[in-house]
Design a protein around this motif. Sequence first.
Motif, PDB file in Angstrom:
ATOM      1  N   GLU A   1       0.837  -1.209   0.000  1.00  8.51           N
ATOM      2  CA  GLU A   1       0.000   0.000   0.000  1.00  8.51           C
ATOM      3  C   GLU A   1       0.873   1.260   0.000  1.00  8.51           C
ATOM      4  OE1 GLU A   1      -3.078   1.571  -1.036  1.00  8.51           O
ATOM      5  OE2 GLU A   1      -3.064  -0.623  -0.881  1.00  8.51           O
TER       6      GLU A   1
ATOM      7  N   GLU B   1       1.286   4.305  -2.882  1.00  5.04           N
ATOM      8  CA  GLU B   1       1.203   5.742  -2.579  1.00  5.04           C
ATOM      9  C   GLU B   1       2.420   6.476  -3.130  1.00  5.04           C
ATOM     10  OE1 GLU B   1      -1.060   7.767  -1.530  1.00  5.04           O
ATOM     11  OE2 GLU B   1      -2.375   5.998  -1.614  1.00  5.04           O
TER      12      GLU B   1
ATOM     13  N   ARG C   1       2.266   6.798  -6.827  1.00  2.00           N
ATOM     14  CA  ARG C   1       1.269   7.800  -7.227  1.00  2.00           C
ATOM     15  C   ARG C   1       1.854   9.197  -7.009  1.00  2.00           C
ATOM     16  NH1 ARG C   1      -3.168   5.708  -4.700  1.00  2.00           N
ATOM     17  NH2 ARG C   1      -3.468   4.302  -6.441  1.00  2.00           N
TER      18      ARG C   1
END
Lengths: 468, 176
Positions: free
Chosen positions: B155, B159, B162
């Motif tokens: 996860e 992030e 991104r």
Amino acid sequence: MTAKPALAQLSGAPLIEGPQDDGTLNKSLLDFVWKEARPGWYALICIGLALTGLLFSAITITLARGIGMWGNNIPVAWAFGIINFVWWIGIGHAGTLISAILLLFQQKWRTSINRFAEAMTLFAVMQAGIFPVLHTGRPWFAYWLFPYPSTNQIWPQFKSPLMWDVFAVSTYFITSLLFWYLGLIPDLASLRDASTSRRARIAYGIFALGWRGSARHWHHYKIAYLLLAGLATPLVLSVHTIVSWDFAASILPGWHTTIFPPYFVAGAVFSGFAMVLTLIIPARRFMKFKHVVTLRHLESMAKVLLTTGLIVSYGYVMEHFAAWYSGNIYERHIFFFTRPHGQYAWAYYTQMFCNVLVPQVFWFPAARRNIAVLWIGSVLVNVGMWFERFNIVVTSLQQDFIPSNWASYAPTWVDLSLYAGTIGFFGTLFLLFLKFLPAIALSEVKELRHEMAAAEEHQPSELEGAKP
Amino acid sequence: MRRFVLGVFTQPEACVEAARQLHAQGVPGLDAYSPYPLHGIDEALELPPSKVPLVALVGGLFGVIGGYTMQWWMNGVDYPINVGNRPPHGFWTNIPITFECGILLAVLSIFFSSIFGFFQLPRTYHPVFESEQFRTASLDRFWISVETEDESKVEGLREQLRAVGAKRIHTVLEAT
């Protein structure tokens, strides 16, 4: 170091025409592979296969009945076998020149034509190899040429240029094959990934070896490709030099001359570029590659043709001069009687017309930009270069030292079938290459397009000004 | 079980810049994928200099020494052949074949060391191919992958990708 000249090349007429991005290039350059082959392709491959059949029939006859089926005699013991060998090897040299030497010189225009030219090299060397192997007389013993511990308990004689040739040509073939394949791997991966059918995906996937374009791989790939180019460059020069030594190391008038190595290398590049033009002019039209193989590319090739044509012409002048200046009656006889006035005088004048006069039209920009003139000129150069080898091989052997030893020579139908057959076999391989593999180096063209776009972004004013 | 977090970029410069930032942040297991070599990616990922030239040099020297020794031993020692009374071991006449052997061995070592050694190819499976979209990596998109064994980190890596501007993000799992 070379950033500036490299940038300057991106100005002028564009090397890739039209607004293109990676997507449109993928589509336009791979389109021919995905589309159903057209009738023209089938017609050509039928002709190619028919001639290939003729080739294998002629080989069978040669194997079954022996070299006596050829026109070779004594003294003309080398004839079509060696002429065609040298002709095909010479054609191959342009491929290596384009892919290796122009890469080292950072000639950006090579990008669109290198794959095409390398394939031509590979297939031409295959044809070349057929002739000397058959000419050994007992081709089933051709492996005797290689040094291996045989029950005969002797070794090859390494002082002979013919042995050097064995090493040079085998090295050349292996190097060309590996260089070509290394260049193909990223494009095979593109074909695998652009494929829509499972069958194509598996087939191209196998040959792409699982390439995934990783930065860690490109890192080694770039240097490996550059090093192969760096090694292929002296190799290609050595191959035709050694081929010329097959002649020059003998004492025969017309062969025993020091100009042969550079003159053979220039002649090889000359005929090879002519063959690239002969093949690429129709291919760019029917395969719709005009946006990446532009007039600027053809013009550059015509300039190479002119330059190497002038070197070859200089070679002709020098060999005539050396024959005259030597005062040797045998040399003078070959150059001033046998060739211009003998049985094959017409071949001599064909050679001079095609190799010396025809390339002179490429002084004119209009001729370099005229497709018809370019194509006819390139075909004539191919013809001329074949006759050059014919004159070197046949006339020198025909009338050597003692007139009682002289003889005439004529090829037989087997000779002609072998020659025509190799052209057909070459054409067949080439058509299969065009249909099943990317004929334009896709990843390199995409990289070039990116460089062009980046150059335009950084120096718009400079490039705008240079545009016509 | 290895996991790969993959980020897609439409522009090569953006991909290189993202790789540089991720590398600067100390993200381990980074790699980038592109249809053609990316300018500046070697510096962005701080890849060590390639060993291909060294392999080529060793191969070439081996070819030169081997080629010369072969001719000297075969024609000069094991079975001397008298050709026109020339010395059986002729230095100058050995040069062409020595040269060709040097080139041949250098070429073979470059090619095979690259394919089998540096690229670790051929391989029939790699986890990144689990993503069907990854097919664009050889066509017109630029990808960055981060390899991790730890599921809990996925996860965070998504992030991070991104944040450096990846257009889309995929996570793939190595098949067992």
